[in-house]
Scaffold this motif. Structure first.
Motif, PDB file in Angstrom:
ATOM      1  N   ARG A   1      -9.104  -5.263 -14.303  1.00  0.00           N
ATOM      2  CA  ARG A   1      -7.877  -4.464 -14.319  1.00  0.00           C
ATOM      3  C   ARG A   1      -8.153  -2.970 -14.296  1.00  0.00           C
ATOM      4  O   ARG A   1      -7.275  -2.179 -13.951  1.00  0.00           O
ATOM      5  CB  ARG A   1      -7.055  -4.806 -15.556  1.00  0.00           C
ATOM      6  N   THR A   2      -9.368  -2.567 -14.638  1.00  0.00           N
ATOM      7  CA  THR A   2      -9.670  -1.137 -14.736  1.00  0.00           C
ATOM      8  C   THR A   2     -10.778  -0.667 -13.805  1.00  0.00           C
ATOM      9  O   THR A   2     -10.931   0.538 -13.612  1.00  0.00           O
ATOM     10  CB  THR A   2     -10.077  -0.768 -16.182  1.00  0.00           C
ATOM     11  N   GLN A   3     -11.557  -1.586 -13.242  1.00  0.00           N
ATOM     12  CA  GLN A   3     -12.707  -1.200 -12.423  1.00  0.00           C
ATOM     13  C   GLN A   3     -12.782  -2.044 -11.158  1.00  0.00           C
ATOM     14  O   GLN A   3     -12.413  -3.218 -11.150  1.00  0.00           O
ATOM     15  CB  GLN A   3     -14.008  -1.386 -13.204  1.00  0.00           C
ATOM     16  N   LEU A   4     -13.291  -1.431 -10.109  1.00  0.00           N
ATOM     17  CA  LEU A   4     -13.576  -2.117  -8.852  1.00  0.00           C
ATOM     18  C   LEU A   4     -15.032  -1.845  -8.518  1.00  0.00           C
ATOM     19  O   LEU A   4     -15.493  -0.707  -8.625  1.00  0.00           O
ATOM     20  CB  LEU A   4     -12.674  -1.588  -7.726  1.00  0.00           C
ATOM     21  N   VAL A   5     -15.754  -2.893  -8.133  1.00  0.00           N
ATOM     22  CA  VAL A   5     -17.141  -2.737  -7.700  1.00  0.00           C
ATOM     23  C   VAL A   5     -17.214  -3.141  -6.232  1.00  0.00           C
ATOM     24  O   VAL A   5     -16.684  -4.184  -5.842  1.00  0.00           O
ATOM     25  CB  VAL A   5     -18.112  -3.593  -8.547  1.00  0.00           C
ATOM     26  N   ILE A   6     -17.833  -2.294  -5.436  1.00  0.00           N
ATOM     27  CA  ILE A   6     -18.066  -2.577  -4.023  1.00  0.00           C
ATOM     28  C   ILE A   6     -19.569  -2.599  -3.809  1.00  0.00           C
ATOM     29  O   ILE A   6     -20.273  -1.671  -4.204  1.00  0.00           O
ATOM     30  CB  ILE A   6     -17.430  -1.501  -3.123  1.00  0.00           C
TER      31      ILE A   6
ATOM     32  N   LEU B   1     -19.283   1.765  -8.360  1.00  0.00           N
ATOM     33  CA  LEU B   1     -18.187   1.617  -9.308  1.00  0.00           C
ATOM     34  C   LEU B   1     -17.047   2.564  -8.969  1.00  0.00           C
ATOM     35  O   LEU B   1     -17.261   3.763  -8.766  1.00  0.00           O
ATOM     36  CB  LEU B   1     -18.681   1.912 -10.727  1.00  0.00           C
ATOM     37  N   ILE B   2     -15.839   2.013  -8.925  1.00  0.00           N
ATOM     38  CA  ILE B   2     -14.625   2.796  -8.748  1.00  0.00           C
ATOM     39  C   ILE B   2     -13.761   2.611  -9.986  1.00  0.00           C
ATOM     40  O   ILE B   2     -13.498   1.476 -10.400  1.00  0.00           O
ATOM     41  CB  ILE B   2     -13.856   2.361  -7.484  1.00  0.00           C
ATOM     42  N   VAL B   3     -13.345   3.719 -10.590  1.00  0.00           N
ATOM     43  CA  VAL B   3     -12.424   3.689 -11.714  1.00  0.00           C
ATOM     44  C   VAL B   3     -11.026   3.625 -11.117  1.00  0.00           C
ATOM     45  O   VAL B   3     -10.622   4.513 -10.357  1.00  0.00           O
ATOM     46  CB  VAL B   3     -12.597   4.937 -12.604  1.00  0.00           C
ATOM     47  N   LEU B   4     -10.276   2.561 -11.437  1.00  0.00           N
ATOM     48  CA  LEU B   4      -9.017   2.304 -10.749  1.00  0.00           C
ATOM     49  C   LEU B   4      -7.879   3.237 -11.158  1.00  0.00           C
ATOM     50  O   LEU B   4      -6.980   3.488 -10.358  1.00  0.00           O
ATOM     51  CB  LEU B   4      -8.605   0.853 -10.967  1.00  0.00           C
ATOM     52  N   ALA B   5      -7.876   3.747 -12.363  1.00  0.00           N
ATOM     53  CA  ALA B   5      -6.755   4.557 -12.831  1.00  0.00           C
ATOM     54  C   ALA B   5      -6.533   5.796 -11.962  1.00  0.00           C
ATOM     55  O   ALA B   5      -5.404   6.224 -11.766  1.00  0.00           O
ATOM     56  CB  ALA B   5      -6.974   4.965 -14.281  1.00  0.00           C
ATOM     57  N   THR B   6      -7.609   6.366 -11.411  1.00  0.00           N
ATOM     58  CA  THR B   6      -7.471   7.645 -10.717  1.00  0.00           C
ATOM     59  C   THR B   6      -7.250   7.567  -9.211  1.00  0.00           C
ATOM     60  O   THR B   6      -6.494   8.398  -8.744  1.00  0.00           O
ATOM     61  CB  THR B   6      -8.667   8.536 -11.054  1.00  0.00           C
TER      62      THR B   6
END
Length: 186
Positions: A65-70, A78-83
């Motif tokens: 819910r808070t992080q995306l990994v590619i 790592l991508i922080v999803l909130a921003t």
């Protein structure tokens, strides 16, 4: 920045160099060549998250819910999803990573040369150690893909397809389900 996310989606899905797309909670992420793009459908906003390594192969995605990994060119990002913002490469496994997945609270990192996967600390893809490793030692198979089905990681290899199950032991949360191994590889 692309003004219209609908245009972004249609252009990205057919673009030369599109290495993968992922939809999560109203945001579309796309990797075109060496750049990660995003588009939010509700706010009609979009942008670029910056460059990543490019091997001209498809990428894999895993999300909480808070992080995306590619995973691109054997490097997880790592991508922080909130921003959303690109936080950078995840380096703690210390090995080349072939693919990523997510199971309950753990991010899973398939080792490119090996017989298992690394798992993050619960809830944080950027946190773990090299001993966070789940292996299957019964078969001499190089695993090429990881998928999570019904909250069970499945490794697909040259000689075998191996499911794992999650334990209650936080020191060793994944074990191979040896009776579930399928002796046919991909």
């Amino acid at each position: 920045s692309i003004a219209d996310p609908a245009t972004f989606i249609s252009q990205a899905s057919i673009a030369v160099g599109n290495r993968g797309m992922f939809w999560l909670n109203g945001t579309i992420f796309s990797v075109l060549g060496d750049t990660i793009y995003w588009a939010k459908t509700a706010s009609q906003t979009s942008g670029s998250l910056g460059p990543i390594a490019n091997d001209n192969q498809p990428v894999t995605f895993a999300a909480s819910r808070t992080q995306l990994v590619i995973c691109s060119a054997k490097i997880p990002y790592l991508i922080v999803l909130a921003t959303p913002t690109l936080s950078g490469a995840i380096t703690w496994p210390g090995v080349d990573i072939a693919a990523v997945a997510y199971c309950n609270t753990y991010f899973l990192f398939l080792a490119d040369a090996g017989n298992g996967f690394y798992y993050s600390e619960p809830g944080d893809a950027n946190s773990g150690t090299a001993i966070n490793l789940a292996v299957e030692e019964t078969h001499a198979s190089k695993f090429r893909m990881i998928l999570v089905v019904n909250n069970q990681p499945w490794l697909f290899g040259d000689l075998v397809i191996q499911p794992f199950y999650q334990t209650q032991d936080t020191a060793n949360p994944f074990l191979p389900n040896l009776s579930g191994a399928i002796p046919i590889g991909i």
